[in-house]
Scaffold this motif. Structure first.
Motif, mmCIF file in Angstrom:
data_model
loop_
_atom_site.group_PDB
_atom_site.id
_atom_site.type_symbol
_atom_site.label_atom_id
_atom_site.label_comp_id
_atom_site.label_asym_id
_atom_site.label_seq_id
_atom_site.Cartn_x
_atom_site.Cartn_y
_atom_site.Cartn_z
ATOM 1 N N PHE A 262 -36.176 29.839 -14.794
ATOM 2 C CA PHE A 262 -35.441 29.254 -13.664
ATOM 3 C C PHE A 262 -36.302 29.251 -12.397
ATOM 4 C CE2 PHE A 262 -32.055 30.783 -16.481
ATOM 5 C CZ PHE A 262 -31.229 29.682 -16.525
ATOM 6 N N LYS A 263 -37.088 30.305 -12.191
ATOM 7 C CA LYS A 263 -37.920 30.379 -10.990
ATOM 8 C C LYS A 263 -38.972 29.278 -10.958
ATOM 9 C CE LYS A 263 -37.435 35.398 -10.343
ATOM 10 N NZ LYS A 263 -38.154 36.697 -10.270
ATOM 11 N N GLY A 264 -39.362 28.819 -12.137
ATOM 12 C CA GLY A 264 -40.408 27.802 -12.210
ATOM 13 C C GLY A 264 -39.914 26.385 -12.016
ATOM 14 N N LEU A 265 -38.585 26.190 -11.886
ATOM 15 C CA LEU A 265 -38.055 24.834 -11.675
ATOM 16 C C LEU A 265 -38.461 24.314 -10.294
ATOM 17 C CD1 LEU A 265 -34.402 24.897 -13.115
ATOM 18 C CD2 LEU A 265 -36.377 23.676 -14.005
ATOM 19 N N LYS A 266 -39.093 23.140 -10.260
ATOM 20 C CA LYS A 266 -39.561 22.561 -8.998
ATOM 21 C C LYS A 266 -39.280 21.069 -8.970
ATOM 22 C CE LYS A 266 -43.345 25.928 -8.682
ATOM 23 N NZ LYS A 266 -44.819 26.119 -8.638
ATOM 24 N N HIS A 267 -39.298 20.493 -7.768
ATOM 25 C CA HIS A 267 -39.117 19.049 -7.633
ATOM 26 C C HIS A 267 -40.166 18.314 -8.463
ATOM 27 C CE1 HIS A 267 -36.914 20.274 -3.932
ATOM 28 N NE2 HIS A 267 -36.158 19.237 -4.276
ATOM 29 N N GLY A 268 -39.723 17.294 -9.143
ATOM 30 C CA GLY A 268 -40.639 16.481 -9.913
ATOM 31 C C GLY A 268 -40.890 16.982 -11.311
ATOM 32 N N ALA A 269 -40.370 18.184 -11.639
ATOM 33 C CA ALA A 269 -40.553 18.722 -12.984
ATOM 34 C C ALA A 269 -39.678 17.955 -13.983
ATOM 35 C CB ALA A 269 -40.205 20.206 -13.007
ATOM 36 N N GLU A 270 -39.998 18.089 -15.224
ATOM 37 C CA GLU A 270 -39.246 17.409 -16.277
ATOM 38 C C GLU A 270 -37.803 17.915 -16.323
ATOM 39 O OE1 GLU A 270 -39.381 16.877 -21.168
ATOM 40 O OE2 GLU A 270 -40.939 18.010 -20.108
ATOM 41 N N VAL A 271 -36.860 16.987 -16.484
ATOM 42 C CA VAL A 271 -35.452 17.359 -16.608
ATOM 43 C C VAL A 271 -35.242 18.014 -17.972
ATOM 44 C CG1 VAL A 271 -33.077 16.517 -16.719
ATOM 45 C CG2 VAL A 271 -34.690 15.515 -15.089
ATOM 46 N N VAL A 272 -34.595 19.164 -17.960
ATOM 47 C CA VAL A 272 -34.403 19.929 -19.191
ATOM 48 C C VAL A 272 -32.957 19.841 -19.654
ATOM 49 C CG1 VAL A 272 -34.590 22.204 -20.266
ATOM 50 C CG2 VAL A 272 -36.227 21.530 -18.496
ATOM 51 N N ASP A 273 -32.783 19.465 -20.915
ATOM 52 C CA ASP A 273 -31.454 19.432 -21.542
ATOM 53 C C ASP A 273 -30.420 18.675 -20.716
ATOM 54 O OD1 ASP A 273 -32.095 20.917 -23.896
ATOM 55 O OD2 ASP A 273 -32.128 22.740 -22.676
ATOM 56 N N GLY A 274 -30.828 17.580 -20.107
ATOM 57 C CA GLY A 274 -29.891 16.708 -19.409
ATOM 58 C C GLY A 274 -29.574 17.090 -17.985
ATOM 59 N N GLY A 275 -30.119 18.210 -17.492
ATOM 60 C CA GLY A 275 -29.853 18.607 -16.109
ATOM 61 C C GLY A 275 -28.373 18.703 -15.828
ATOM 62 N N ASP A 276 -27.955 18.154 -14.675
ATOM 63 C CA ASP A 276 -26.542 18.258 -14.310
ATOM 64 C C ASP A 276 -25.659 17.265 -15.059
ATOM 65 O OD1 ASP A 276 -27.491 16.017 -13.073
ATOM 66 O OD2 ASP A 276 -26.718 16.502 -11.073
ATOM 67 N N LEU A 277 -26.270 16.320 -15.785
ATOM 68 C CA LEU A 277 -25.463 15.400 -16.591
ATOM 69 C C LEU A 277 -24.706 16.156 -17.683
ATOM 70 C CD1 LEU A 277 -27.847 12.345 -17.103
ATOM 71 C CD2 LEU A 277 -25.921 12.546 -15.528
ATOM 72 N N ALA A 278 -25.243 17.330 -18.030
ATOM 73 C CA ALA A 278 -24.591 18.130 -19.066
ATOM 74 C C ALA A 278 -23.197 18.574 -18.649
ATOM 75 C CB ALA A 278 -25.450 19.352 -19.391
ATOM 76 N N PHE A 279 -22.900 18.523 -17.356
ATOM 77 C CA PHE A 279 -21.593 18.980 -16.881
ATOM 78 C C PHE A 279 -20.587 17.849 -16.754
ATOM 79 C CE2 PHE A 279 -24.808 21.896 -15.212
ATOM 80 C CZ PHE A 279 -24.374 23.066 -15.799
ATOM 81 N N ASP A 280 -21.050 16.604 -16.937
ATOM 82 C CA ASP A 280 -20.118 15.483 -16.909
ATOM 83 C C ASP A 280 -19.141 15.632 -18.070
ATOM 84 O OD1 ASP A 280 -21.482 14.551 -14.789
ATOM 85 O OD2 ASP A 280 -22.529 12.948 -15.845
#
Length: 311
Positions: A262-280
């Motif tokens: 989680f600490k390594g998440l930065k702008h421009g990084a690859e979206v993992v497992d759908g990002g926030d779309l997973a909560f739709d």
């Protein structure tokens, strides 16, 4: 007379369906987790309960048609509980022609001596049994140790760890022993307890109750078991869905920093497992994942252990 014959035919038909379902479940678990390989010598831990009797019979059945060769040896640990019927298992195993070994160790006496009256005995009893079984596996040259835990046991363990241990941790279908010398497998991992119970009743196995554990009605595991049985009755399919969830873990959407960076998440990084779309809001299936009706026809044309070459 004719009515009785019809009932018998129906009972036999239902028993055959049930056996095929259990056989298929065991075959799938063995294939999915590569539990058995060519030349394995499987030590089948036989307690005298419904689960281990069923496991032994299904493994013997699969042994006849599997594309690989493996052998079985049944092992029972006689813990010297008062009134334990020592003759039952040897007589049964000899009647079906299975190689077996009865190991006699007074773990009952040790547990009763070490654990105060009224306290649960499972933890110490389990540790003692485990050590003895590992030693026996070495003596017998067994390459795998088969335990009779089923799908419901696995789910119970997960909820026990969640509710009381603060961990998302279950009971794996295959694991390395704590001494690093043995592989433990659970061939019944995909089997429903209610199917095993029906099968054991139909087969009329000589069940031996565990008086040491049975005298402890308020065990946490029993409480969790009653909760799951209530859910299964009121919400058919929930058990299947929960077990499917154990096989579909998404670390990026949990909270464990050791499993996902989680600490390594930065702008421009690859979206993992759908990002926030997973909560739709997702389209949920009409039936829960993995659910099967009680009268499901298990006469499947595919028995995976029969056709898959196990590596």
């Amino acid at each position: 007379m004719q009515d009785k014959q019809e009932v018998t035919k129906k009972e036999q038909y239902n028993l055959n369906k049930l056996q095929k379902r259990l056989r298929r479940n065991v075959g799938e678990a063995i294939a999915d987790y590569n539990m058995i390989v060519e030349g394995d010598r499987i030590m089948v831990c036989l307690s005298g309960g419904k689960d281990s009797y069923t496991m032994l019979e299904i493994l013997r059945n699969l042994q006849q048609s599997a594309p690989i060769n493996f052998s079985l040896v049944a092992v029972n640990l006689d813990q010297k509980q008062p009134g334990f019927p020592e003759h039952i298992l040897p007589a049964y195993l000899e009647s079906i022609g299975v190689e077996y070994k009865i190991v006699e160790e007074n773990t009952y006496g040790i547990v009763k001596d070490k654990i105060p009256e009224g306290k649960t005995t499972c933890s110490l009893c389990s540790r003692l049994r485990r050590g003895i079984l590992y030693r026996t596996a070495t003596e017998l040259g067994a390459t795998k140790i088969a335990l009779g835990h089923h799908r419901d046991d696995i789910l119970q363990t997960m909820f026990l760890n969640m509710f009381y241990g603060g961990k998302m941790k279950g009971m794996p279908p295959k694991l390395m022993s704590d001494d690093g010398k043995h592989i433990v497998i659970r061939p019944l991992a995909y089997c429903r307890e209610k199917d095993i119970e029906r099968f054991a009743i139909a087969r009329e196995y000589p069940i031996i109750p565990c008086n040491l554990c049975g005298s402890q009605p308020n065990l946490q595991r029993q409480v969790i078991g009653e909760m799951l049985r209530d859910w299964d009755k009121r919400y058919p399919g929930r058990i299947e869905t929960m077990f499917s969830a154990m096989q579909n873990v998404v670390p990026s959407h949990m909270c464990d920093t050791t499993l996902f960076d989680f600490k390594g998440l930065k702008h421009g990084a690859e979206v993992v497992d759908g990002g926030d779309l997973a909560f739709d809001r997702e389209e949920l299936p009409m039936q829960p994942v993995g659910w099967q009706p009680e009268d499901e026809d298990s006469d499947s044309p595919v028995q995976r252990l029969d056709i898959l070459e196990i590596k």
